[in-house]
Design an enzyme around this catalytic site. Structure first.
Site, PDB file in Angstrom:
ATOM      1  N   ALA A 287      67.861 -35.938 -17.897  1.00 24.97           N
ATOM      2  CA  ALA A 287      68.112 -37.338 -17.551  1.00 24.97           C
ATOM      3  C   ALA A 287      66.841 -38.004 -17.028  1.00 24.97           C
ATOM      4  CB  ALA A 287      69.228 -37.431 -16.512  1.00 24.97           C
ATOM      5  N   TYR A 288      66.085 -37.276 -16.222  1.00 20.79           N
ATOM      6  CA  TYR A 288      64.823 -37.812 -15.705  1.00 20.79           C
ATOM      7  C   TYR A 288      63.886 -38.162 -16.857  1.00 20.79           C
ATOM      8  CZ  TYR A 288      60.194 -37.839 -13.534  1.00 20.79           C
ATOM      9  OH  TYR A 288      58.920 -38.174 -13.144  1.00 20.79           O
ATOM     10  N   ALA A 289      63.709 -37.230 -17.786  1.00 21.63           N
ATOM     11  CA  ALA A 289      62.806 -37.460 -18.911  1.00 21.63           C
ATOM     12  C   ALA A 289      63.280 -38.636 -19.761  1.00 21.63           C
ATOM     13  CB  ALA A 289      62.688 -36.196 -19.760  1.00 21.63           C
TER      14      ALA A 289
ATOM     15  N   ASP B 128      55.794 -40.700 -17.009  1.00 16.53           N
ATOM     16  CA  ASP B 128      55.592 -39.277 -16.734  1.00 16.53           C
ATOM     17  C   ASP B 128      55.138 -38.577 -18.004  1.00 16.53           C
ATOM     18  OD1 ASP B 128      56.427 -36.311 -16.283  1.00 16.53           O
ATOM     19  OD2 ASP B 128      56.824 -37.219 -14.329  1.00 16.53           O
TER      20      ASP B 128
END
EC number: 1.5.1.50
Length: 240
Positions: free
Chosen positions: A151-153, A139
């Protein structure tokens, strides 16, 4: 893709959006495809009818990941490529336990590709120099970070790092690269105001659609030299 064209390409999360577009792209090229899906969208029936092997999988646990790997191992003697497209999106927000958010993001974006790459390694090897591929979908936030999706990153950043580690481990038989997209296409429910705000974040001010991803995937699959690299698809967003 030469002599390995008869070997299937495995696409995780292939039931919708970019994963689905990739599956149809390869089907239209007479390239065998194996698709994982968690939810049985109507599009899955179309893929099956077109000849794709579609395997329902639950990547929320390591046992689910390994059960899927076992199904793949039973179904084919080799793989042309693995495209790690399966993804989840959770934000840090009130009421959502932070440990659960982090565990979920790491499970789908780190544990799953890590375990599958190891479990299916032997299906990728033995086909010749640079004859097989792994592509991780990361991403744009890997470069910039995200205050609302920490957390996603972090999980996508870990996947980006694994790209280089697996490239070292699997060369020269297998090339390993990552694609780091920002906005590629909108959801149907996105309103006009949101769409304009999102478009204004990049220099190119457009949502290019799945073809931009497909073209880059094709380039990586046909290259005999590129490995261990991340390819941004962000329309110059980093310059805004």
């Amino acid at each position: 893709m030469g002599k390995t064209q008869s070997l299937p390409i495995l696409i995780t999360g292939g039931g919708r959006r970019i994963g689905l577009a990739l599956a149809w792209h390869f089907i239209n090229q007479k390239q065998p495809v194996i698709v994982s899906y968690r939810t049985h969208y109507p599009a899955i029936d179309g893929l099956i009818k077109a000849g794709a092997q579609c395997i329902q999988a639950d990547f929320s646990t390591n046992d689910g990941v390994m059960a899927f790997a076992d199904e793949v191992l039973k179904s084919t003697h080799g793989l042309r490529a693995i495209l790690h497209n399966a993804s989840a999106w959770m934000a840090e927000k009130p009421g959502a336990p932070l440990t659960d958010v982090l565990a979920c993001m790491m499970q789908i974006h780190v544990n799953t590709p890590y375990l599958l790459n190891h479990a299916l390694e032997r299906l990728l090897r033995g086909h010749g120099h640079a004859a097989s591929d792994i592509i991780h979908f990361t991403d744009y936030v890997v470069e910039r970070g995200s205050d609302k999706h920490i957390a996603y990153a972090a999980s996508k950043a870990a996947l980006d790092n694994m790209t280089r580690s697996f490239a070292r481990k699997l060369a020269p038989e297998v090339k390993v690269n990552s694609i780091a997209p920002s906005l590629i296409l909108f959801n149907e429910h996105d309103d006009a105001e949101y769409r304009q705000q999102a478009l204004n974040k990049s220099l190119m001010k457009t949502a290019p659609g799945e073809k931009e991803v497909i073209d880059l995937v094709d380039y990586l699959l046909t290259s005999c030299f590129v490995t261990g690299r991340s390819f941004p698809l962000d329309g110059g967003r980093h310059l805004r």
